[in-house]
Design a protein around this motif. Structure first.
Motif, PDB file in Angstrom:
ATOM      1  N   ASN A 520       0.779  -1.232   0.061  1.00  0.00           N
ATOM      2  CA  ASN A 520       0.196   0.048  -0.019  1.00  0.00           C
ATOM      3  C   ASN A 520       0.455   0.951  -0.645  1.00  0.00           C
ATOM      4  O   ASN A 520       1.919   1.644   0.564  1.00  0.00           O
ATOM      5  N   LEU A 521       0.285   2.212  -0.950  1.00  0.00           N
ATOM      6  CA  LEU A 521       0.819   3.510  -0.843  1.00  0.00           C
ATOM      7  C   LEU A 521       0.464   4.528  -0.487  1.00  0.00           C
ATOM      8  O   LEU A 521      -1.280   5.154  -0.676  1.00  0.00           O
ATOM      9  N   SER A 522       0.912   5.944   0.382  1.00  0.00           N
ATOM     10  CA  SER A 522       0.259   6.460   1.039  1.00  0.00           C
ATOM     11  C   SER A 522       1.135   7.456   0.796  1.00  0.00           C
ATOM     12  O   SER A 522       1.760   7.589   1.263  1.00  0.00           O
ATOM     13  N   LEU A 523       0.271   8.939   0.246  1.00  0.00           N
ATOM     14  CA  LEU A 523       1.235  10.674  -0.004  1.00  0.00           C
ATOM     15  C   LEU A 523       0.042  11.615   0.318  1.00  0.00           C
ATOM     16  O   LEU A 523      -1.212  11.075   0.075  1.00  0.00           O
ATOM     17  N   GLY A 524       0.969  12.684   0.958  1.00  0.00           N
ATOM     18  CA  GLY A 524       0.069  13.504   1.636  1.00  0.00           C
ATOM     19  C   GLY A 524       0.590  14.687   1.871  1.00  0.00           C
ATOM     20  O   GLY A 524       1.663  14.378   2.474  1.00  0.00           O
ATOM     21  N   VAL A 525      -0.187  15.810   2.663  1.00  0.00           N
ATOM     22  CA  VAL A 525       0.303  16.724   3.560  1.00  0.00           C
ATOM     23  C   VAL A 525      -0.553  17.336   4.436  1.00  0.00           C
ATOM     24  O   VAL A 525      -2.004  16.618   4.664  1.00  0.00           O
ATOM     25  N   ARG A 526      -0.134  17.673   5.241  1.00  0.00           N
ATOM     26  CA  ARG A 526      -0.946  18.211   7.306  1.00  0.00           C
ATOM     27  C   ARG A 526      -0.038  19.274   7.421  1.00  0.00           C
ATOM     28  O   ARG A 526       0.683  20.022   7.427  1.00  0.00           O
ATOM     29  N   SER A 527      -0.454  20.178   7.908  1.00  0.00           N
ATOM     30  CA  SER A 527      -0.099  21.123   8.595  1.00  0.00           C
ATOM     31  C   SER A 527       1.081  20.669  10.061  1.00  0.00           C
ATOM     32  O   SER A 527       0.779  20.155  10.617  1.00  0.00           O
ATOM     33  N   HIS A 528       1.580  21.711  10.497  1.00  0.00           N
ATOM     34  CA  HIS A 528       2.229  21.270  11.204  1.00  0.00           C
ATOM     35  C   HIS A 528       2.426  20.530  12.861  1.00  0.00           C
ATOM     36  O   HIS A 528       2.497  20.370  12.759  1.00  0.00           O
TER      37      HIS A 528
END
Length: 583
Positions: A520-528
């Motif tokens: 499985n592969l996951s990519l993302g962004v999030r606030s600090h």
């Protein structure tokens, strides 16, 4: 052990959508009502229409829909008294689709002339990748339930008194197309309809010493009262059944454990449980016009012995020896009759377990390494077999079949290679075998040459590997979390799971599942500060096919090869997005 009320208002929410029609979301709100009263309210909903198509009506199957809600109130009545009342409600349904992946060309439904696969399942191409069914009855389940729990915490000096009071109710209705076809002959309309209803009341009281003392103890009393109801009907053409069964139990137990650091860094554990259980049942067979009832009771003691040595702050070794107990029961299934009633309950199953292990952290705790060895022996194993009664008749039933052993090694490790790069892995080796199982039912199509003898057919599984018990399982992950800006972090994860081959029914070649690996592969962004997060993911990246279970249903098709599969959620590669908020 769910989320506790917080002193400030917090809201969490999440949503999910996938390319294969899954939709899910949830929200949780927690905060104070007053200085002494706090709350948690949460709800979640998910819906997926499945990965199987019923060509008889065009509907999708093998899916599920679930609504789950929870609420909790915590009242700090005084500095030494806290009460927490929680409740939950669950409602949902599933659809059942079991595609055929193998079928002999001369297989006939119930061996009826002319009822070939082309006639009974029009439009279906049977092969290893088949995801289609043709059912003229919608196989499905419906379920709902609710429960409450009152937790009471009292501090008297250094002693904590904990009370747990719970009540739960649950109902499941199951409706199955027994023949799994859309045949128009009477045999093509066989169905199975039943319900499972349960209630459970428990009361537990624990007396707990301070957790940081060298001599620590936990003492308790436990009471449980349960009841189950099972109406069941199958027909109207073959495998006829129509019965109603009930069971109930009452259990009283006392338990305790002492942890004593009798010399620095060396802690001994001694625990035990003494319980008495009474069980009862009723069984009414409406086809045979018979009624049975009975009851039994049993008292059992189990214990635990352990030793932990904290060699250094970062190294601990341990060992333990424990006994286990699985209570007696009645086999209330189709075919229950006078012989089964006279045979009484299935005897309790007992186990003896040994464990040895090491827990270590190295390189200033950047590397964690755990290893555990386990070895468990079971006696009077409860499993289905052939039983011969005093009058010479035989039947398949749940009974005590002999002995079973499971042993193996578990390895776990994780490493922080950099501040933003972590890796983890785990491997389990499992050796699970019947050490004594002299009389087991044969699998469909098993021959004398393959070990099936007698009437009814039986085989000796002593020394055989247990079904659904892979010899090897492994998992691993790589997590990379770079800082993108002063406010935003990125993250990427690659996670994989490996499972060696297994049989879903011991030795049955039609239920053999080869080894497989899922990535499985996951990519993302999030606030600090992790107030929000957005993730794109792909599950089963390499589109690896495997089955959640395999069913040998040759008996429905003139004892010719007929094998069905239950497909897992990630039978095919799928992608989606997840959004999360945390305020």
């Amino acid at each position: 052990m769910t989320v506790q009320p917080t002193d400030d208002l917090h809201v969490r929410a999440h949503a999910l959508a996938t390319g294969d029609r899954e939709r899910a979301g949830g929200v949780s709100v927690t905060g104070p009502i007053s200085d002494t009263l706090g709350y948690v309210v949460s709800a979640s909903y998910s819906d997926w229409d499945g990965n199987v198509v019923n060509r008889a009506n065009g509907e999708r199957s093998n899916g599920r829909e679930t609504l789950n809600t929870r609420a909790k109130l915590r009242w700090k009545a005084s500095p030494d008294a806290t009460f927490t009342l929680s409740g939950n409600y669950l409602n949902g349904n599933t659809t059942v689709g079991r595609p055929f992946i193998r079928m002999a060309s001369d297989a006939l439904l119930r061996n009826i002339a002319g009822q070939t696969q082309a006639v009974t399942m029009p439009g279906i191409t049977i092969d290893a990748d088949n995801q289609d069914i043709s059912n003229n009855y919608r196989s499905r389940t419906k379920f709902s339930g609710w429960g409450t729990l009152l937790r009471s915490d009292f501090n008297i000096g250094k002693i904590n008194i904990l009370g747990l009071t719970s009540y739960d109710r649950f109902r499941l209705d199951d409706m199955i197309d027994v023949d799994d076809t859309s045949a128009t002959v009477p045999a093509g309309r066989n169905t199975q309809i039943g319900a499972f209803r349960s209630r459970l009341f428990t009361q537990e009281i624990r007396l707990l010493s301070p957790g940081d003392d060298a001599f620590r103890y936990a003492l308790g009393l436990y009471y449980a009262n349960t009841g189950f109801q099972r109406p069941f009907a199958r027909g109207p053409v073959f495998s006829l059944a129509n019965w109603y069964g009930t069971t109930g139990s009452r259990q009283i137990a006392g338990f305790g454990q002492i942890d004593w650091e009798f010399v620095p860094k060396l802690t001994a554990q001694v625990g035990g449980r003494l319980q008495n259980e009474r069980i009862k049942y009723t069984f009414a067979d409406r086809l045979a016009s018979t009624n049975f009832d009975g009851h039994a009771s049993d008292t059992a003691a189990t214990y635990h012995l352990g030793l932990d040595y904290q060699a250094t702050r970062d190294l601990m070794v341990f060992g333990s020896y424990s006994t286990g107990y699985k209570g007696q029961t009645y086999d209330l299934t189709t075919g229950f009759n006078r012989n089964r009633a006279l045979a009484g309950p299935v005897r309790p199953e007992r186990s003896r377990d040994k464990e040895l292990g090491v827990r270590a952290q190295l390189l200033e705790r950047r590397l964690t390494f755990n290893v555990t060895y386990f070895d468990t022996d079971y006696t009077d194993l409860q499993a289905q077999t052939i039983e011969t009664f005093a009058d010479g008749s035989s039947a398949y039933r749940l009974t005590n079949v002999g002995r079973f052993n499971t042993k193996g090694l578990e390895f776990e490790t994780s490493a922080r290679l950099r501040q933003d790069l972590n890796v983890g892995a785990g491997v389990t080796y499992l050796d699970a075998k019947y050490t004594s199982f002299p009389v087991s039912q044969c699998y469909p199509l098993q021959t004398v040459a393959q070990g099936c003898t007698g009437s009814p057919g039986r085989r000796d599984l002593s020394g055989a590997r247990a079904p659904q018990a892979p010899q090897w399982k492994g998992s691993g992950s790589i997590d990379y979390t770079p800082t993108l800006t002063d406010r935003i972090d990125g993250f990427a994860q690659v996670a994989g799971q490996y499972q060696s081959s297994l049989y879903y029914v011991a030795g049955d070649p039609e239920t053999f599942q080869p080894a497989f690996t899922i990535v499985n592969l996951s990519l993302g962004v999030r606030s600090h500060d992790r107030r929000w997060e957005a993730t794109a993911f792909v599950n089963n990246l390499f589109d690896e096919r495997y089955y959640a279970s395999l069913l040998n249903t040759a008996g429905n098709f003139g004892n010719r090869i007929a094998t069905q599969a239950i497909l897992p959620r990630d039978y095919r590669r799928y992608a989606g997005v997840r959004l999360a908020l945390n305020y």
